[in-house]
Scaffold this motif. Sequence first.
Motif, PDB file in Angstrom:
ATOM      1  N   GLY A 232     -17.041 -14.797   1.131  1.00 25.39           N
ATOM      2  CA  GLY A 232     -16.413 -14.200   2.302  1.00 25.39           C
ATOM      3  C   GLY A 232     -15.003 -13.723   2.009  1.00 25.39           C
ATOM      4  O   GLY A 232     -14.337 -14.219   1.108  1.00 25.39           O
ATOM      5  N   GLU A 233     -14.533 -12.733   2.768  1.00 20.42           N
ATOM      6  CA  GLU A 233     -13.186 -12.209   2.604  1.00 20.42           C
ATOM      7  C   GLU A 233     -12.622 -11.841   3.962  1.00 20.42           C
ATOM      8  O   GLU A 233     -13.291 -11.216   4.794  1.00 20.42           O
ATOM      9  N   LEU A 234     -11.383 -12.253   4.207  1.00 17.48           N
ATOM     10  CA  LEU A 234     -10.653 -11.882   5.408  1.00 17.48           C
ATOM     11  C   LEU A 234      -9.617 -10.843   5.002  1.00 17.48           C
ATOM     12  O   LEU A 234      -8.995 -10.952   3.943  1.00 17.48           O
ATOM     13  N   THR A 235      -9.412  -9.834   5.853  1.00 18.95           N
ATOM     14  CA  THR A 235      -8.455  -8.783   5.508  1.00 18.95           C
ATOM     15  C   THR A 235      -7.586  -8.443   6.711  1.00 18.95           C
ATOM     16  O   THR A 235      -8.000  -8.580   7.864  1.00 18.95           O
ATOM     17  N   ALA A 236      -6.391  -7.995   6.415  1.00 18.94           N
ATOM     18  CA  ALA A 236      -5.491  -7.491   7.448  1.00 18.94           C
ATOM     19  C   ALA A 236      -4.549  -6.479   6.805  1.00 18.94           C
ATOM     20  O   ALA A 236      -4.181  -6.618   5.635  1.00 18.94           O
ATOM     21  N   VAL A 237      -4.185  -5.471   7.565  1.00 16.46           N
ATOM     22  CA  VAL A 237      -3.178  -4.499   7.135  1.00 16.46           C
ATOM     23  C   VAL A 237      -1.970  -4.689   8.033  1.00 16.46           C
ATOM     24  O   VAL A 237      -2.084  -4.642   9.267  1.00 16.46           O
TER      25      VAL A 237
ATOM     26  N   LEU B 127       0.815  -1.208   0.000  1.00 22.53           N
ATOM     27  CA  LEU B 127       0.000   0.000   0.000  1.00 22.53           C
ATOM     28  C   LEU B 127       0.852   1.262   0.000  1.00 22.53           C
ATOM     29  O   LEU B 127       0.462   2.283  -0.569  1.00 22.53           O
ATOM     30  N   GLY B 128       1.999   1.198   0.658  1.00 16.48           N
ATOM     31  CA  GLY B 128       2.861   2.380   0.727  1.00 16.48           C
ATOM     32  C   GLY B 128       4.034   2.130   1.645  1.00 16.48           C
ATOM     33  O   GLY B 128       4.139   1.085   2.285  1.00 16.48           O
ATOM     34  N   GLU B 129       4.932   3.092   1.686  1.00 15.00           N
ATOM     35  CA  GLU B 129       6.090   2.969   2.555  1.00 15.00           C
ATOM     36  C   GLU B 129       6.478   4.337   3.098  1.00 15.00           C
ATOM     37  O   GLU B 129       6.182   5.372   2.503  1.00 15.00           O
ATOM     38  N   HIS B 130       7.134   4.304   4.251  1.00 17.24           N
ATOM     39  CA  HIS B 130       7.567   5.538   4.910  1.00 17.24           C
ATOM     40  C   HIS B 130       8.974   5.324   5.446  1.00 17.24           C
ATOM     41  O   HIS B 130       9.274   4.294   6.053  1.00 17.24           O
ATOM     42  N   LYS B 131       9.847   6.308   5.235  1.00 23.40           N
ATOM     43  CA  LYS B 131      11.231   6.196   5.690  1.00 23.40           C
ATOM     44  C   LYS B 131      11.552   7.362   6.621  1.00 23.40           C
ATOM     45  O   LYS B 131      11.281   8.517   6.310  1.00 23.40           O
TER      46      LYS B 131
ATOM     47  N   TYR C 216       1.394  -3.302   3.997  1.00 25.77           N
ATOM     48  CA  TYR C 216       0.800  -4.240   3.046  1.00 25.77           C
ATOM     49  C   TYR C 216      -0.663  -4.514   3.402  1.00 25.77           C
ATOM     50  O   TYR C 216      -1.043  -4.500   4.581  1.00 25.77           O
ATOM     51  N   GLU C 217      -1.438  -4.800   2.368  1.00 26.89           N
ATOM     52  CA  GLU C 217      -2.812  -5.263   2.562  1.00 26.89           C
ATOM     53  C   GLU C 217      -2.889  -6.739   2.196  1.00 26.89           C
ATOM     54  O   GLU C 217      -2.558  -7.138   1.084  1.00 26.89           O
ATOM     55  N   LEU C 218      -3.323  -7.546   3.146  1.00 29.52           N
ATOM     56  CA  LEU C 218      -3.516  -8.977   2.938  1.00 29.52           C
ATOM     57  C   LEU C 218      -5.005  -9.243   2.782  1.00 29.52           C
ATOM     58  O   LEU C 218      -5.797  -8.864   3.647  1.00 29.52           O
ATOM     59  N   LYS C 219      -5.393  -9.872   1.654  1.00 23.32           N
ATOM     60  CA  LYS C 219      -6.787 -10.248   1.426  1.00 23.32           C
ATOM     61  C   LYS C 219      -6.854 -11.743   1.148  1.00 23.32           C
ATOM     62  O   LYS C 219      -6.101 -12.257   0.306  1.00 23.32           O
ATOM     63  N   LEU C 220      -7.755 -12.429   1.846  1.00 25.27           N
ATOM     64  CA  LEU C 220      -7.948 -13.859   1.672  1.00 25.27           C
ATOM     65  C   LEU C 220      -9.425 -14.084   1.391  1.00 25.27           C
ATOM     66  O   LEU C 220     -10.285 -13.696   2.188  1.00 25.27           O
TER      67      LEU C 220
END
Length: 296
Positions: free
Chosen positions: A179-184, A153-157, A170-174
């Motif tokens: 049905g859909e499971l999600t996590a960031v 999704l993006g990055e920061h330094k 990151y975005e995790l989609k299952l």
Amino acid sequence: MELLDRNGFTEREFLEQYRAGDYERPSVAADMVVFTVTDRESDDYGKLAEKELRILLIRRGGHPSLGCWALPGGFIQPDETGEQAAARELYEETGVADVYLEQLYTVTDPGRDPRTWVMSSSYMALIDSSRFQIKAGDDADDAAWFTVSYRLLGEHKELLEEGYVRTFTYELKLGAGEGELTAVIDRTVTAKPASRSVTYSIRSNDGLAFDHGKIIARAIERLRQETEQTGIALHLMPKLFTLSELQQVYEVILDKELPEAAFRDKVAGLVAETDHYTENTLQHASRLYRRNWEED
């Protein structure tokens, strides 16, 4: 002469007076991230079926995280290794046996399980899904294959006086059925002149048990890295396959298209021609290949 320690004990005397209960001990679990690749359903029978990367999850039938989806796994018994426990639990909960299995890492974050102090030895398994009929075990309500999407999704330094901290989000989609499971998930790299560390944290989570989203993220990254560098993806293939099918498997793992010529050069030493061809009458016949065991 038998050696004595600083207290004047022999090894036998030391063991006789040793009390393991003087030290708090964790429970140790083995958890598996099981990958496979399947054909996406399509009504176009004249087109090569597109591939999907999938992961096996178990719906928990008891507390904690009742009703949430989790990785197959369980506690390691005193008379078995972590690898043996992983293989046993995988078979008991899903009916899957005799698969490629490699250790990912050991999860030691405090408070990761509300029951007690639990460490997890996590493993990655790769299987050809056509070989198995998945079933749920006694301590699970259901077992299902979920499609996998893992996108940056993006990055920061942030610069330090000496070094930096870089966070990748990151975005995790299952997905399974409707049905859909999600996590960031954040992967944070801290680099200093004499050290470098990588940590994972969950920003948000919907439907996954415990900290399994972080374990899945690590497994996807490991699978992608090894696919770039080795022939590990061949563990996902049936006994015979076309080069186009193998290229699709590489592409769904790496989440990018690959130039055909460069891909075929890359896998040339990993596969061997056979005298068999596809029987698809809607397209020209394609030669079938097998894994080149001489180069394994």
